[in-house]
Design an enzyme around this catalytic site. Structure first.
Site, PDB file in Angstrom:
ATOM      1  N   TYR A 110      -3.871  12.872  12.209  1.00 30.31           N
ATOM      2  CA  TYR A 110      -3.925  12.820  10.801  1.00 30.31           C
ATOM      3  C   TYR A 110      -4.994  13.679   9.944  1.00 30.31           C
ATOM      4  O   TYR A 110      -4.953  13.877   8.952  1.00 30.31           O
ATOM      5  CB  TYR A 110      -3.656  11.594  10.228  1.00 30.31           C
ATOM      6  CG  TYR A 110      -4.561  10.388  10.633  1.00 30.31           C
ATOM      7  CD1 TYR A 110      -6.001  10.649  10.089  1.00 30.31           C
ATOM      8  CD2 TYR A 110      -4.205   9.204  11.315  1.00 30.31           C
ATOM      9  CE1 TYR A 110      -6.682   9.429  10.469  1.00 30.31           C
ATOM     10  CE2 TYR A 110      -4.986   8.561  11.657  1.00 30.31           C
ATOM     11  CZ  TYR A 110      -6.502   8.502  11.435  1.00 30.31           C
ATOM     12  OH  TYR A 110      -7.300   7.463  11.658  1.00 30.31           O
TER      13      TYR A 110
ATOM     14  N   GLU B 248       0.996   9.185   3.976  1.00 28.82           N
ATOM     15  CA  GLU B 248       1.275   9.032   5.370  1.00 28.82           C
ATOM     16  C   GLU B 248       1.416   7.428   5.852  1.00 28.82           C
ATOM     17  O   GLU B 248       0.872   6.816   4.959  1.00 28.82           O
ATOM     18  CB  GLU B 248       0.161   9.738   6.325  1.00 28.82           C
ATOM     19  CG  GLU B 248       0.045  11.196   6.391  1.00 28.82           C
ATOM     20  CD  GLU B 248      -1.343  11.657   6.718  1.00 28.82           C
ATOM     21  OE1 GLU B 248      -1.995  10.846   7.220  1.00 28.82           O
ATOM     22  OE2 GLU B 248      -1.740  12.726   6.503  1.00 28.82           O
TER      23      GLU B 248
ATOM     24  N   CYS C  70     -16.190 -19.222 -32.135  1.00 26.55           N
ATOM     25  CA  CYS C  70     -16.211 -19.364 -33.716  1.00 26.55           C
ATOM     26  C   CYS C  70     -15.479 -20.581 -34.120  1.00 26.55           C
ATOM     27  O   CYS C  70     -15.551 -20.715 -35.320  1.00 26.55           O
ATOM     28  CB  CYS C  70     -16.164 -17.895 -34.365  1.00 26.55           C
ATOM     29  SG  CYS C  70     -14.067 -17.667 -34.311  1.00 26.55           S
TER      30      CYS C  70
ATOM     31  N   LYS D  25      -2.157  -1.074   0.837  1.00 23.95           N
ATOM     32  CA  LYS D  25      -1.883  -2.295   1.837  1.00 23.95           C
ATOM     33  C   LYS D  25      -0.576  -3.145   1.480  1.00 23.95           C
ATOM     34  O   LYS D  25      -0.555  -3.190   0.441  1.00 23.95           O
ATOM     35  CB  LYS D  25      -3.017  -3.029   1.947  1.00 23.95           C
ATOM     36  CG  LYS D  25      -4.242  -2.184   2.374  1.00 23.95           C
ATOM     37  CD  LYS D  25      -4.517  -2.122   3.942  1.00 23.95           C
ATOM     38  CE  LYS D  25      -4.948  -3.317   4.473  1.00 23.95           C
ATOM     39  NZ  LYS D  25      -5.367  -3.542   5.824  1.00 23.95           N
TER      40      LYS D  25
ATOM     41  N   LYS E 251       0.260   4.222   7.500  1.00 26.47           N
ATOM     42  CA  LYS E 251      -1.122   3.981   7.933  1.00 26.47           C
ATOM     43  C   LYS E 251      -0.877   3.117   9.184  1.00 26.47           C
ATOM     44  O   LYS E 251      -0.363   1.817   9.213  1.00 26.47           O
ATOM     45  CB  LYS E 251      -1.817   2.839   6.889  1.00 26.47           C
ATOM     46  CG  LYS E 251      -3.252   2.599   7.349  1.00 26.47           C
ATOM     47  CD  LYS E 251      -3.821   1.950   6.103  1.00 26.47           C
ATOM     48  CE  LYS E 251      -5.319   1.598   6.412  1.00 26.47           C
ATOM     49  NZ  LYS E 251      -5.407   0.648   7.570  1.00 26.47           N
TER      50      LYS E 251
ATOM     51  N   CYS F  47     -10.902 -21.338 -31.042  1.00 25.43           N
ATOM     52  CA  CYS F  47     -11.692 -20.383 -30.394  1.00 25.43           C
ATOM     53  C   CYS F  47     -13.077 -20.914 -29.645  1.00 25.43           C
ATOM     54  O   CYS F  47     -13.817 -21.456 -30.712  1.00 25.43           O
ATOM     55  CB  CYS F  47     -11.959 -19.260 -31.220  1.00 25.43           C
ATOM     56  SG  CYS F  47     -13.176 -18.255 -30.549  1.00 25.43           S
TER      57      CYS F  47
ATOM     58  N   ASP G  18      -1.447   0.810  12.392  1.00 27.46           N
ATOM     59  CA  ASP G  18      -2.183  -0.110  12.626  1.00 27.46           C
ATOM     60  C   ASP G  18      -2.585  -0.095  14.107  1.00 27.46           C
ATOM     61  O   ASP G  18      -2.123  -0.693  15.102  1.00 27.46           O
ATOM     62  CB  ASP G  18      -1.545  -1.691  12.487  1.00 27.46           C
ATOM     63  CG  ASP G  18      -2.345  -2.625  12.470  1.00 27.46           C
ATOM     64  OD1 ASP G  18      -3.934  -2.429  12.621  1.00 27.46           O
ATOM     65  OD2 ASP G  18      -1.990  -3.935  12.348  1.00 27.46           O
TER      66      ASP G  18
ATOM     67  N   CYS H 137     -15.344 -12.907 -35.459  1.00 29.43           N
ATOM     68  CA  CYS H 137     -15.953 -13.851 -34.201  1.00 29.43           C
ATOM     69  C   CYS H 137     -16.872 -13.127 -33.341  1.00 29.43           C
ATOM     70  O   CYS H 137     -16.687 -11.983 -32.994  1.00 29.43           O
ATOM     71  CB  CYS H 137     -14.840 -14.091 -33.380  1.00 29.43           C
ATOM     72  SG  CYS H 137     -15.022 -14.982 -31.907  1.00 29.43           S
TER      73      CYS H 137
ATOM     74  N   CYS I 139      -7.942 -15.127 -31.061  1.00 28.82           N
ATOM     75  CA  CYS I 139      -8.698 -15.829 -31.902  1.00 28.82           C
ATOM     76  C   CYS I 139      -8.500 -14.620 -33.105  1.00 28.82           C
ATOM     77  O   CYS I 139      -8.758 -13.601 -33.126  1.00 28.82           O
ATOM     78  CB  CYS I 139     -10.025 -15.780 -31.602  1.00 28.82           C
ATOM     79  SG  CYS I 139     -11.389 -15.918 -32.924  1.00 28.82           S
TER      80      CYS I 139
HETATM   81  S1  IVH Z   1      -7.188   8.777   6.777  1.00 28.51           S
HETATM   82  C1  IVH Z   1     -11.526   9.913   5.924  1.00 28.51           C
HETATM   83  N1  IVH Z   1      -4.740   8.491   7.593  1.00 28.51           N
HETATM   84  O1  IVH Z   1      -6.788   3.591   8.382  1.00 28.51           O
HETATM   85  C2  IVH Z   1     -10.117   9.939   6.446  1.00 28.51           C
HETATM   86  N2  IVH Z   1      -6.035   6.768   8.372  1.00 28.51           N
HETATM   87  O2  IVH Z   1      -8.937   2.319   6.601  1.00 28.51           O
HETATM   88  C3  IVH Z   1      -9.817   8.383   6.858  1.00 28.51           C
HETATM   89  N3  IVH Z   1      -5.484   5.177   9.666  1.00 28.51           N
HETATM   90  O3  IVH Z   1     -10.030   4.174   9.731  1.00 28.51           O
HETATM   91  C4  IVH Z   1      -8.528   8.191   7.517  1.00 28.51           C
HETATM   92  N4  IVH Z   1      -3.376   5.669   9.701  1.00 28.51           N
HETATM   93  O4  IVH Z   1      -8.069   4.339  11.509  1.00 28.51           O
HETATM   94  C5  IVH Z   1      -6.016   8.124   7.588  1.00 28.51           C
HETATM   95  N5  IVH Z   1      -2.631   8.482   8.351  1.00 28.51           N
HETATM   96  C6  IVH Z   1      -3.658   7.846   8.442  1.00 28.51           C
HETATM   97  C7  IVH Z   1      -4.002   6.553   8.928  1.00 28.51           C
HETATM   98  C8  IVH Z   1      -5.319   6.073   8.919  1.00 28.51           C
HETATM   99  C9  IVH Z   1      -4.149   4.999  10.072  1.00 28.51           C
HETATM  100  C10 IVH Z   1      -6.542   4.266   9.751  1.00 28.51           C
HETATM  101  C11 IVH Z   1      -7.793   5.026  10.279  1.00 28.51           C
HETATM  102  C12 IVH Z   1      -8.910   4.233   9.291  1.00 28.51           C
HETATM  103  C13 IVH Z   1      -8.294   3.262   8.604  1.00 28.51           C
HETATM  104  C14 IVH Z   1      -8.754   3.365   7.209  1.00 28.51           C
END
Ligand code: IVH
Length: 701
Positions: free
Chosen positions: A218, A110, A423, A327, A112, A420, A114, A441, A436
């Site tokens: 999610y 998925e 040794c 990331k 992530k 080295c 922000d 060694c 080496c």
């Molecule tokens: S799963 C236990 N899915 O990223 C489940 N997190 O560093 C853990 N986040 O605190 C989270 N999109 O706020 C999950 N598709 C996604 C996400 C997501 C953003 C954020 C979330 C979490 C942080 C993890």
């Protein structure tokens, strides 16, 4: 009509208008009429608060009352994610998970988002609380503000007790528009996330309501586990059916594309199907797509799809073991290069290591970073005293990325020594890398012994690098084969080693005699033969050391080269390695000591009676005989038992050590059998032999 009847009627009516408007963009009545009805409902609710519906449509418009965001305790684990900064690291997460599970797994990927992490708690289908992540255990109750968000259902079509995790965010365009409209420059937010965070904590929900926050959900946690959908993608499709906003940019990974496609379809979800091998392609595509998305993402989240496996893997203190966040940007820091030290590995490989002024990087303080080889140093034109940028890109081990500022001391580009450092043998160059060449060694010998004994190899618990160093320096342990013949009584006089520790060491060594042939083979430290290739060798007919030695004697690299994944160079190297008298002497000594040099020996000794079959065990507290605790889990699994990370109605046994928290109470409440360590030892058929360390730590120091 009584006040209650009028409230009920207006609530019902306004809900329909809101739904139509928010979900389909259709206004069923004029704005004026809508406002009139809303005002009337607000007025009535003020006068008769006892009749207000918990999911009243007036919550959407917010109120002028001051919010105080009380702290509340989460009832689900609200942790963050472990991080990866390269596609290799994600692939590694896939393969390690599959290896750990010992079976097929699939993964959802998925975006992530922000934004702000939020947990929505529903009781009997009504939104009762919206809580920020906080410290993961306790967060702030921001319900009034979250209720103003049209994308958050105030009530569900089913009377469910669930917690839903999602990310509250603001689209880039809305952020730009609102920021531009803010005349007071000091009040402008730096990015959409900051503005979203500020809005979520606005004191008046009537103001929060003006910022068009939205949410992507999610994760879903059902209070009644029996109602939980079978896997993650079915959770997503169920959440969608319940009216939650789910990010349609979903991807799904399986061993092959077709399987992935089928599973997605089985959940009725759209999404992109991928094979594991296509991970780099996927990451490239998403990295490019990132800029074009209407909202900000800072990475990708990969999650194990199978929920029973999630439960089995559980959580560390900080994050689930069943998910990882890739990331886009690796954390970077700038610091001074103080000096460069030289490491000699077990294969003789020379690695320059940057000793840097301690600096914080991605949550930890780092003091060293790898420099790979001379070529890398030359490319950077790196000199002592330079200010460098370090990052945690590919690996967990940080690397020096670039020179930010040259030193003003006149230091020039660093050159590796020609000898080295351990040794003093002349260093040789093999394909851009420095080695080496001296097999004896001391650094190499110590490295080989420590590698042989390491957790991933023969797993001789007490024999870590520091103990090896000590025993080597004392002349007690000078080769791998010495492990099985050394007289450890002399070690009792060494600082930090007592008789008890020696007993433990001897016990660990004895236990290591039962390791399977593939483990023995990969522990020898032959270049090209790790765990995977050792297994490949065995599966392709080389199921005993004699068969490998025979092929080496015949000078027959092709019989190795023809194994899928090996190739010509590997074939030659294996023949060369097993032709060495040194390695042969080690092998013969280990054979004499009783190690498995033939995989037919493995089966007889490893088969445990399946005395725990059908049982479901959970574990809490700390143990005298099992450190780390995973050792106890292994024992259970070896005997056919299943292990889980939390006590539920399905759990049959709780293994309770010292300390331990709420699991014991859960077990008592649910009538789960609680087993003490002593009882457990008896069940394993192992008597506690009293050979444990005082503090329960199985280490020498
Ligand atoms: S799963 C236990 N899915 O990223 C489940 N997190 O560093 C853990 N986040 O605190 C989270 N999109 O706020 C999950 N598709 C996604 C996400 C997501 C953003 C954020 C979330 C979490 C942080 C993890």
């Amino acid at each position: 009509m009584s006040a209650k009847e009028e409230i009920d009627k207006l609530t019902e009516e306004l809900k329909v208008y809101q739904d139509k408007y928010y979900k389909e963009g259709i206004s069923l009545i004029s704005d004026n009429e809508y406002d009139r009805l809303t005002d009337r409902l607000i007025e009535l609710e003020k006068e008769y608060p006892e009749f207000q519906h918990p999911d009243s449509p007036t919550k959407r418009v917010g109120s002028d009352l001051t919010n105080d965001f009380p702290e509340v305790r989460h009832t689900i684990p609200v942790l963050s994610l472990d991080k990866a900064y390269s596609d290799e690291a994600v692939l590694d997460f896939f393969s390690k998970s599959i290896q750990k599970e010992g079976g097929a797994l699939s993964f959802a990927a998925e975006e992530k988002i922000d934004g702000i992490s939020m947990v929505l708690y529903y009781e009997k289908g009504i939104l009762v609380r919206a809580v920020t992540r906080g410290n993961g255990e306790v967060g702030n109750d921001v319900t009034p503000n979250i209720m103003t968000m049209p994308s958050v259902p105030l009530s569900l079509p089913e009377s469910l007790d669930i917690a839903v995790r999602g990310e509250v965010y603001l689209e880039k365009a809305d952020f730009e528009r609102l920021n531009a409209a803010e005349s007071d420059e000091s009040k402008r937010a730096a990015n959409p996330r900051n503005l979203a965070a500020g809005t979520v904590r606005r004191q008046k929900s009537s103001e929060a309501c003006r910022v068009p926050l939205t949410i992507y959900c999610y994760e879903g946690f059902w209070n009644d586990k029996t109602q939980t959908p079978p896997d993650h993608i079915h959770i997503l499709s169920k959440l969608k059916a319940l009216g939650f906003r789910i990010n349609p940019h979903l991807a799904f990974f399986d061993s092959d594309k077709e399987k992935a496609r089928e599973k997605l379809a089985s959940a009725g979800l759209d999404g992109d199907a991928y094979a594991f091998s296509e991970i780099d392609e996927f990451i490239k595509k998403k990295t490019a797509e990132r800029k074009t998305l209407p909202y900000e993402i800072d990475g990708l989240v990969f999650k194990i799809n199978e929920l029973d496996v999630r439960e089995k893997f559980g959580y560390t203190e900080h994050h689930p073991r069943w998910a990882i966040a890739y990331k886009f940007e690796a954390p970077q820091a700038e610091t001074e290069l103080l000096s460069i030290t030289i490491q000699v590995g077990r294969t003789g490989r020379i690695t320059p290591v940057a000793e840097i002024a301690p600096t914080k990087l991605g949550g930890s303080t780092i003091r060293r970073a790898t420099l790979h080889n001379q070529e890398y140093i030359d490319e950077l034109e790196l000199a002592i005293g330079d200010i460098v940028s370090v990052s945690k890109r590919g690996d967990v081990i940080p690397a020096v990325e670039s020179v930010i500022e040259k030193n003003d001391k006149g230091n020039t580009t660093f050159v590796l020594p020609s000898e080295c450092p351990c040794c003093h043998t002349k260093i040789v160059q093999i394909g851009g890398l420095q080695y080496c060449p001296n097999y004896d060694c001391p650094d190499q010998v110590k490295g080989r012994i420590a590698y042989f004994a390491s957790t991933d190899q023969m797993d001789i618990e007490t024999l870590g690098p520091r103990t090896v160093e000590l025993l080597y320096n004392a002349g007690i342990l000078e080769s791998i084969e010495d492990i099985y013949s050394a007289d450890y009584s002399a070690a009792a006089d060494l600082p930090g080693i007592g008789e008890k520790s020696i007993k433990l060491l001897e016990k660990g060594i004895k236990e290591s005699l039962t390791r399977p042939f593939t483990t023995v083979l990969s522990s020898l430290g032959v270049a090209d033969i790790g765990k995977k290739s050792a297994e490949l060798l065995v599966r392709n007919g080389f199921d005993s050391i004699d068969k490998i030695l025979d092929a080496a004697d015949r000078g027959d690299p092709d019989s190795f080269a023809s194994i899928p994944g090996f190739g010509e160079i590997t074939g030659k190297r294996i023949v060369e390695a097993f032709s060495s008298d040194r390695l042969r002497a080690t092998i013969e000594a280990l054979r004499k000591a009783g190690l498995h040099m033939d995989s037919s020996l493995d089966r007889e000794e490893n088969a445990e009676e399946q005395t725990f079959s059908g049982q479901v065990w959970c574990i809490t507290g700390s143990f005298k005989n099992f450190n780390p605790r995973s050792k106890a889990l292994k024992e259970i699994e070896k005997r056919g038992g299943r292990t889980v990370s939390s006590v539920t109605s399905k759990t049959t046994h709780l293994l309770a050590g010292e300390g331990g928290g709420s699991k014991r109470a859960d077990a008592e409440r649910l009538g789960v059998r609680i087993v003490s360590e002593d009882e457990f030892m008896a069940m394993l058929g192992t008597k506690d032999d009293g050979e444990k360390h005082e503090d329960g730590q199985l280490f020498l120091f």
